[in-house]
Write a protein that holds these residues in place. Sequence first.
Motif, PDB file in Angstrom:
ATOM      1  N   ILE A 114       4.544 -38.530 -98.888  1.00 36.27           N
ATOM      2  CA  ILE A 114       6.003 -38.874 -99.158  1.00 36.27           C
ATOM      3  C   ILE A 114       6.997 -39.842 -98.785  1.00 36.27           C
ATOM      4  CG2 ILE A 114       6.293 -36.143-100.026  1.00 36.27           C
ATOM      5  CD1 ILE A 114       7.776 -35.767 -97.517  1.00 36.27           C
ATOM      6  N   SER A 115       7.651 -40.287 -99.536  1.00 36.90           N
ATOM      7  CA  SER A 115       8.748 -41.488 -98.807  1.00 36.90           C
ATOM      8  C   SER A 115       9.503 -40.782 -97.569  1.00 36.90           C
ATOM      9  CB  SER A 115       9.687 -42.078 -99.930  1.00 36.90           C
ATOM     10  OG  SER A 115      10.647 -40.961-100.188  1.00 36.90           O
ATOM     11  N   VAL A 116       9.997 -41.897 -96.889  1.00 37.46           N
ATOM     12  CA  VAL A 116      10.820 -41.362 -95.730  1.00 37.46           C
ATOM     13  C   VAL A 116      12.144 -40.717 -96.178  1.00 37.46           C
ATOM     14  CG1 VAL A 116      12.040 -42.139 -93.684  1.00 37.46           C
ATOM     15  CG2 VAL A 116      10.121 -43.377 -94.098  1.00 37.46           C
ATOM     16  N   ASN A 117      12.770 -41.209 -97.352  1.00 33.82           N
ATOM     17  CA  ASN A 117      13.817 -40.681 -97.671  1.00 33.82           C
ATOM     18  C   ASN A 117      13.336 -39.121 -98.016  1.00 33.82           C
ATOM     19  OD1 ASN A 117      15.342 -42.963 -97.384  1.00 33.82           O
ATOM     20  ND2 ASN A 117      15.182 -43.346 -99.598  1.00 33.82           N
ATOM     21  N   GLN A 118      12.252 -38.899 -98.843  1.00 42.23           N
ATOM     22  CA  GLN A 118      12.183 -37.489 -99.109  1.00 42.23           C
ATOM     23  C   GLN A 118      11.775 -36.441 -97.882  1.00 42.23           C
ATOM     24  OE1 GLN A 118       8.711 -38.721-101.751  1.00 42.23           O
ATOM     25  NE2 GLN A 118       9.846 -38.361-103.492  1.00 42.23           N
ATOM     26  N   PHE A 119      11.160 -37.174 -97.049  1.00 41.72           N
ATOM     27  CA  PHE A 119      10.761 -36.330 -95.710  1.00 41.72           C
ATOM     28  C   PHE A 119      12.231 -35.902 -95.318  1.00 41.72           C
ATOM     29  CE2 PHE A 119      10.488 -35.904 -91.282  1.00 41.72           C
ATOM     30  CZ  PHE A 119       9.319 -35.180 -91.054  1.00 41.72           C
ATOM     31  N   ILE A 120      13.083 -36.954 -94.886  1.00 40.89           N
ATOM     32  CA  ILE A 120      14.483 -36.569 -94.378  1.00 40.89           C
ATOM     33  C   ILE A 120      15.215 -35.529 -95.297  1.00 40.89           C
ATOM     34  CG2 ILE A 120      16.754 -37.402 -93.885  1.00 40.89           C
ATOM     35  CD1 ILE A 120      15.139 -39.962 -93.067  1.00 40.89           C
ATOM     36  N   ALA A 121      15.010 -35.859 -96.576  1.00 39.73           N
ATOM     37  CA  ALA A 121      15.745 -34.775 -97.281  1.00 39.73           C
ATOM     38  C   ALA A 121      15.077 -33.214 -97.364  1.00 39.73           C
ATOM     39  CB  ALA A 121      15.980 -35.183 -98.701  1.00 39.73           C
ATOM     40  N   ALA A 122      13.874 -33.342 -97.288  1.00 43.24           N
ATOM     41  CA  ALA A 122      13.042 -32.094 -97.115  1.00 43.24           C
ATOM     42  C   ALA A 122      13.316 -31.434 -95.715  1.00 43.24           C
ATOM     43  CB  ALA A 122      11.668 -32.146 -97.440  1.00 43.24           C
ATOM     44  N   ALA A 123      13.485 -32.288 -94.700  1.00 39.89           N
ATOM     45  CA  ALA A 123      13.638 -31.824 -93.445  1.00 39.89           C
ATOM     46  C   ALA A 123      15.046 -31.164 -93.176  1.00 39.89           C
ATOM     47  CB  ALA A 123      13.356 -32.710 -92.223  1.00 39.89           C
ATOM     48  N   VAL A 124      16.056 -31.577 -93.848  1.00 39.28           N
ATOM     49  CA  VAL A 124      17.324 -31.180 -93.733  1.00 39.28           C
ATOM     50  C   VAL A 124      17.481 -30.065 -94.713  1.00 39.28           C
ATOM     51  CG1 VAL A 124      19.662 -31.816 -94.473  1.00 39.28           C
ATOM     52  CG2 VAL A 124      18.361 -33.455 -93.405  1.00 39.28           C
ATOM     53  N   SER A 125      16.797 -29.963 -95.853  1.00 37.77           N
ATOM     54  CA  SER A 125      16.830 -28.930 -96.603  1.00 37.77           C
ATOM     55  C   SER A 125      16.325 -27.642 -95.862  1.00 37.77           C
ATOM     56  CB  SER A 125      16.124 -29.142 -98.076  1.00 37.77           C
ATOM     57  OG  SER A 125      16.119 -28.074 -98.765  1.00 37.77           O
ATOM     58  N   ALA A 126      15.059 -27.759 -95.469  1.00 39.21           N
ATOM     59  CA  ALA A 126      14.395 -26.934 -94.590  1.00 39.21           C
ATOM     60  C   ALA A 126      15.292 -26.375 -93.451  1.00 39.21           C
ATOM     61  CB  ALA A 126      13.137 -27.232 -94.141  1.00 39.21           C
ATOM     62  N   LYS A 127      15.831 -27.179 -92.808  1.00 39.78           N
ATOM     63  CA  LYS A 127      16.810 -26.794 -91.667  1.00 39.78           C
ATOM     64  C   LYS A 127      17.738 -26.004 -92.114  1.00 39.78           C
ATOM     65  CE  LYS A 127      18.269 -27.199 -87.208  1.00 39.78           C
ATOM     66  NZ  LYS A 127      17.689 -26.453 -86.360  1.00 39.78           N
ATOM     67  N   ASN A 128      18.401 -26.330 -93.172  1.00 38.92           N
ATOM     68  CA  ASN A 128      19.685 -25.616 -93.775  1.00 38.92           C
ATOM     69  C   ASN A 128      19.383 -24.304 -94.742  1.00 38.92           C
ATOM     70  OD1 ASN A 128      21.968 -26.779 -92.814  1.00 38.92           O
ATOM     71  ND2 ASN A 128      21.013 -28.655 -93.632  1.00 38.92           N
ATOM     72  N   GLY A 129      18.108 -24.083 -94.892  1.00 43.77           N
ATOM     73  CA  GLY A 129      17.645 -22.844 -95.602  1.00 43.77           C
ATOM     74  C   GLY A 129      17.724 -22.820 -96.953  1.00 43.77           C
ATOM     75  N   PHE A 130      17.550 -24.150 -97.497  1.00 42.73           N
ATOM     76  CA  PHE A 130      17.578 -24.224 -98.941  1.00 42.73           C
ATOM     77  C   PHE A 130      16.104 -23.871 -99.603  1.00 42.73           C
ATOM     78  CE2 PHE A 130      20.870 -27.566 -97.953  1.00 42.73           C
ATOM     79  CZ  PHE A 130      21.971 -26.866 -98.201  1.00 42.73           C
ATOM     80  N   GLY A 131      15.138 -23.711 -98.778  1.00 44.89           N
ATOM     81  CA  GLY A 131      13.848 -23.323 -99.319  1.00 44.89           C
ATOM     82  C   GLY A 131      13.363 -24.034-100.452  1.00 44.89           C
ATOM     83  N   ASP A 132      12.051 -23.614-100.985  1.00 42.36           N
ATOM     84  CA  ASP A 132      11.487 -24.128-101.823  1.00 42.36           C
ATOM     85  C   ASP A 132      12.015 -24.304-103.241  1.00 42.36           C
ATOM     86  OD1 ASP A 132       9.273 -24.040-100.274  1.00 42.36           O
ATOM     87  OD2 ASP A 132       8.328 -22.105-101.100  1.00 42.36           O
ATOM     88  N   ASP A 133      13.206 -23.828-103.644  1.00 37.57           N
ATOM     89  CA  ASP A 133      13.859 -23.817-104.911  1.00 37.57           C
ATOM     90  C   ASP A 133      14.668 -25.161-104.862  1.00 37.57           C
ATOM     91  OD1 ASP A 133      16.007 -22.925-103.159  1.00 37.57           O
ATOM     92  OD2 ASP A 133      16.587 -21.499-104.621  1.00 37.57           O
ATOM     93  N   ALA A 134      14.692 -26.090-103.881  1.00 30.76           N
ATOM     94  CA  ALA A 134      15.624 -27.039-103.939  1.00 30.76           C
ATOM     95  C   ALA A 134      14.879 -28.380-104.615  1.00 30.76           C
ATOM     96  CB  ALA A 134      15.975 -27.596-102.550  1.00 30.76           C
ATOM     97  N   GLY A 135      13.753 -28.188-104.960  1.00 29.82           N
ATOM     98  CA  GLY A 135      13.117 -29.337-105.703  1.00 29.82           C
ATOM     99  C   GLY A 135      12.648 -30.315-104.723  1.00 29.82           C
ATOM    100  N   LEU A 136      12.565 -30.225-103.664  1.00 23.33           N
ATOM    101  CA  LEU A 136      12.129 -31.038-102.556  1.00 23.33           C
ATOM    102  C   LEU A 136      10.554 -30.827-102.169  1.00 23.33           C
ATOM    103  CD1 LEU A 136      15.369 -31.052-100.424  1.00 23.33           C
ATOM    104  CD2 LEU A 136      14.611 -33.055-101.950  1.00 23.33           C
ATOM    105  N   PRO A 137       9.953 -31.897-101.707  1.00 23.09           N
ATOM    106  CA  PRO A 137       8.383 -31.596-101.188  1.00 23.09           C
ATOM    107  C   PRO A 137       8.443 -30.860 -99.978  1.00 23.09           C
ATOM    108  CG  PRO A 137       9.406 -33.891-100.647  1.00 23.09           C
ATOM    109  CD  PRO A 137      10.454 -33.277-101.625  1.00 23.09           C
ATOM    110  N   GLN A 138       7.543 -30.152 -99.756  1.00 19.39           N
ATOM    111  CA  GLN A 138       7.385 -29.517 -98.439  1.00 19.39           C
ATOM    112  C   GLN A 138       7.028 -30.399 -97.347  1.00 19.39           C
ATOM    113  OE1 GLN A 138       8.272 -26.106 -98.162  1.00 19.39           O
ATOM    114  NE2 GLN A 138       9.178 -26.739-100.240  1.00 19.39           N
ATOM    115  N   VAL A 139       7.528 -30.428 -96.282  1.00 13.63           N
ATOM    116  CA  VAL A 139       7.324 -31.114 -95.080  1.00 13.63           C
ATOM    117  C   VAL A 139       6.366 -30.136 -94.165  1.00 13.63           C
ATOM    118  CG1 VAL A 139       8.071 -32.283 -93.041  1.00 13.63           C
ATOM    119  CG2 VAL A 139       9.426 -32.277 -95.027  1.00 13.63           C
ATOM    120  N   ARG A 140       5.096 -30.613 -93.781  1.00  8.48           N
ATOM    121  CA  ARG A 140       4.176 -29.953 -93.120  1.00  8.48           C
ATOM    122  C   ARG A 140       4.486 -29.962 -91.732  1.00  8.48           C
ATOM    123  NH1 ARG A 140      -0.065 -32.084 -97.082  1.00  8.48           N
ATOM    124  NH2 ARG A 140      -0.032 -33.824 -95.912  1.00  8.48           N
TER     125      ARG A 140
END
Length: 149
Positions: A114-140
Amino acid sequence: MVGYALPSMLPSRHFEIALTVALYTEWQSVLTRPEHLPPGTNANDAMGFLRYLASIAHLQDVHFLWRPFLRDPDDDMVLECAVASGCQYITALTVRLPNSVHQKVKELALRDEISVNQFIAAAVSAKNGFGDDAGLPQVRSRPCQSRRL
């Protein structure tokens, strides 16, 4: 993009988007780049979203240019729009990471394909509990624990 909260509230009677032709043109250029597109979307999807924003935004004329004023010349367009329209608030996100952290994020994003922007967006989403339904890639990788200073 990290900022899904405000766009998901549009249109709103609580706030209004101010937009200039220059800013709209910049958004077109940036948001249609493949590295900025969310997974499963294309440039036409991005353009559709931008057209929607333009349809509900306040089109602002700018009669005074504040250039060069900010470190990033493209940010001057945001400042000009805000000043000309009398905005009370500016919402923007620019992430500047130390080189060592940026390099590690690039490596992790590459590993996750994924791109760096997608990575950061996914990490922030995961940290804030948005989960899988935020439409962001899953960060491993496991996000870091934050500390208060």
